[in-house]
Design an enzyme around this catalytic site. Sequence first.
Site, mmCIF file in Angstrom:
data_model
loop_
_atom_site.group_PDB
_atom_site.id
_atom_site.type_symbol
_atom_site.label_atom_id
_atom_site.label_comp_id
_atom_site.label_asym_id
_atom_site.label_seq_id
_atom_site.Cartn_x
_atom_site.Cartn_y
_atom_site.Cartn_z
ATOM 1 N N GLY A 36 0.827 -1.212 0.000
ATOM 2 C CA GLY A 36 0.000 0.000 0.000
ATOM 3 C C GLY A 36 0.857 1.257 0.000
ATOM 4 C CG ASP A 51 2.746 -6.949 10.207
ATOM 5 O OD1 ASP A 51 3.425 -6.908 9.161
ATOM 6 O OD2 ASP A 51 1.988 -7.906 10.499
ATOM 7 C CE1 TYR A 142 -5.238 -14.138 -1.395
ATOM 8 C CE2 TYR A 142 -6.298 -15.004 -3.360
ATOM 9 C CZ TYR A 142 -6.196 -14.030 -2.390
ATOM 10 O OH TYR A 142 -7.054 -12.958 -2.410
ATOM 11 C CG ASN A 171 -11.125 -11.430 -11.534
ATOM 12 O OD1 ASN A 171 -11.878 -12.403 -11.497
ATOM 13 N ND2 ASN A 171 -9.831 -11.547 -11.634
ATOM 14 C CB VAL A 185 -5.919 -8.617 -16.435
ATOM 15 C CG1 VAL A 185 -7.405 -8.574 -16.245
ATOM 16 C CG2 VAL A 185 -5.586 -8.604 -17.898
ATOM 17 N NE ARG A 209 -9.787 -14.784 -14.873
ATOM 18 C CZ ARG A 209 -9.690 -15.892 -15.596
ATOM 19 N NH1 ARG A 209 -10.768 -16.378 -16.220
ATOM 20 N NH2 ARG A 209 -8.554 -16.530 -15.734
HETATM 21 N N1 LIG Z 1 -8.065 -7.084 -5.854
HETATM 22 C C1 LIG Z 1 -8.844 -8.140 -6.068
HETATM 23 O O1 LIG Z 1 -9.306 -8.394 -7.188
HETATM 24 C C2 LIG Z 1 -9.215 -9.044 -4.913
HETATM 25 C C3 LIG Z 1 -10.033 -10.151 -5.168
HETATM 26 C C4 LIG Z 1 -10.372 -10.979 -4.106
HETATM 27 C C5 LIG Z 1 -9.937 -10.705 -2.821
HETATM 28 N N2 LIG Z 1 -9.117 -9.630 -2.613
HETATM 29 C C6 LIG Z 1 -8.673 -9.389 -1.229
HETATM 30 O O2 LIG Z 1 -8.976 -8.048 -0.862
HETATM 31 C C7 LIG Z 1 -7.982 -7.552 0.062
HETATM 32 C C8 LIG Z 1 -7.433 -6.228 -0.444
HETATM 33 O O3 LIG Z 1 -6.824 -6.457 -1.716
HETATM 34 P P1 LIG Z 1 -6.167 -5.294 -2.574
HETATM 35 O O4 LIG Z 1 -6.338 -5.678 -4.001
HETATM 36 O O5 LIG Z 1 -6.631 -3.970 -2.107
HETATM 37 O O6 LIG Z 1 -4.631 -5.513 -2.209
HETATM 38 P P2 LIG Z 1 -3.501 -4.410 -1.844
HETATM 39 O O7 LIG Z 1 -2.204 -5.135 -1.897
HETATM 40 O O8 LIG Z 1 -3.659 -3.203 -2.701
HETATM 41 O O9 LIG Z 1 -3.868 -4.023 -0.354
HETATM 42 C C9 LIG Z 1 -3.456 -4.776 0.746
HETATM 43 C C10 LIG Z 1 -2.993 -3.799 1.801
HETATM 44 O O10 LIG Z 1 -2.642 -4.518 2.992
HETATM 45 C C11 LIG Z 1 -1.384 -4.053 3.473
HETATM 46 N N3 LIG Z 1 -0.796 -5.176 4.196
HETATM 47 C C12 LIG Z 1 -0.364 -6.368 3.690
HETATM 48 N N4 LIG Z 1 0.082 -7.169 4.669
HETATM 49 C C13 LIG Z 1 -0.063 -6.471 5.841
HETATM 50 C C14 LIG Z 1 0.211 -6.772 7.198
HETATM 51 N N5 LIG Z 1 0.755 -7.928 7.563
HETATM 52 N N6 LIG Z 1 -0.052 -5.832 8.142
HETATM 53 C C15 LIG Z 1 -0.598 -4.629 7.787
HETATM 54 N N7 LIG Z 1 -0.879 -4.301 6.514
HETATM 55 C C16 LIG Z 1 -0.618 -5.205 5.554
HETATM 56 C C17 LIG Z 1 -0.618 -3.630 2.246
HETATM 57 O O11 LIG Z 1 0.412 -2.704 2.520
HETATM 58 C C18 LIG Z 1 -1.746 -3.021 1.392
HETATM 59 O O12 LIG Z 1 -1.909 -1.666 1.697
HETATM 60 C C19 LIG Z 1 -6.925 -8.648 0.168
HETATM 61 O O13 LIG Z 1 -7.158 -9.376 1.341
HETATM 62 C C20 LIG Z 1 -7.172 -9.516 -1.058
HETATM 63 O O14 LIG Z 1 -6.796 -10.863 -0.851
HETATM 64 C C21 LIG Z 1 -8.751 -8.797 -3.615
#
Ligand SMILES: NC(=O)c1ccc[n+]([C@@H]2O[C@H](COP(=O)([O-])OP(=O)(O)OC[C@H]3O[C@@H](n4cnc5c(N)ncnc54)[C@H](O)[C@@H]3O)[C@@H](O)[C@H]2O)c1
Length: 309
Positions: A36, A51, A142, A171, A185, A209
């Site tokens: 992030g 964290d 995952y 997605n 994508v 998707r």
């Molecule tokens: N983007 C998608 O299409 C999608 C689809 C299904 C599920 N998800 C889930 O949605 C959630 C958010 O996804 P996203 O796409 O915004 O991802 P992202 O990587 O943009 O956001 C994740 C955030 O969590 C923070 N982070 C990671 N590990 C951490 C920790 N141990 N402690 C504190 N902060 C931590 C990162 O710095 C980041 O800001 C995730 O759990 C992901 O698995 C996303």
Amino acid sequence: MKILVTGGAGFIGSHFVRNVLKHGDIPIVLDNFSTGSLSNIPERVRYYKMDILDNKLEDLLYDEGIDSIVHLAGQTMVDYSLKFPLHDMKQNIEGILHILEAMRKTKVKRIVFSSTAAVYGDVEEVDLPVKENHLVQPMSFYGLSKLTEEKYLEMYHKIFGIDYVVLRFANVYGERQGTKGEGGVISIFAKCFSENRNITVFGDGKQTRDFIYAGDVAEGIYVALQTSNINTVYNLSTQTESSLLDVVNACSAILHKEINPCFELERKGDIYRSMLCNRKAKEGLYWAPKVDLKNGLKRTLAYFLNDER
Ligand SMILES: NC(=O)c1ccc[n+]([C@@H]2O[C@H](COP(=O)([O-])OP(=O)(O)OC[C@H]3O[C@@H](n4cnc5c(N)ncnc54)[C@H](O)[C@@H]3O)[C@@H](O)[C@H]2O)c1
């Protein structure tokens, strides 16, 4: 309502935090900034660089007087989980346990959790759109760690009475998405267009998707914080299949330019068709996606091409 948003500096978090502000509630961001970025957090929002495994989490919940948690932080990449299953387990499974333990001690009542279509694994085409009660057979660590997180939520509810809502996202795409990870994508294509590079399509481009705009996901999460239909799982999706070629053609129309992608062999393990049923979310959460692919792509491309970062 004061809401702790873990992963609030990430892509979906950035949309959710803005949604919370729009509704007049108070988001507090907790993020370790591993993927992030600070620029994703609106200026007036308080954040903790921390964290989810940090021992100070309990104090934070207590000191801030947090009412509920939206848990978005964690390990988000399928490929990475296959290379580093231990790290994936630590971030996701140990991560949620740490949060649930802190909730148990501080009496924070509700958590909304970001799960994924990856928990279903490979689904027969006759079973599309996939319903929440479909067999879960993850094909990656995952998917497995996300499913295990769901199971911990279920047990913490049964044993300790902590309320939860699991949201399995399709997605997700939109402004501020990274160019790695799940469902990236569209942001990868958008980045290529912004750098005047050609795009690569793996396979014949007819694979589908269920692309959902991040603003719609953000509203779904917000609704899940308020609903009385809790302690269950909902898909958040458009229930519409779009092929990669549909995405390319829509981008071509928006950008008024011809796009001739480079085609490469399909990637091993990629599923051909994907679509989640959203009936349960419509009926149980009174939620429905509002932004169609064309309009979502317009917003996403505008962000990447105008470099609004
Ligand atoms: N983007 C998608 O299409 C999608 C689809 C299904 C599920 N998800 C889930 O949605 C959630 C958010 O996804 P996203 O796409 O915004 O991802 P992202 O990587 O943009 O956001 C994740 C955030 O969590 C923070 N982070 C990671 N590990 C951490 C920790 N141990 N402690 C504190 N902060 C931590 C990162 O710095 C980041 O800001 C995730 O759990 C992901 O698995 C996303």
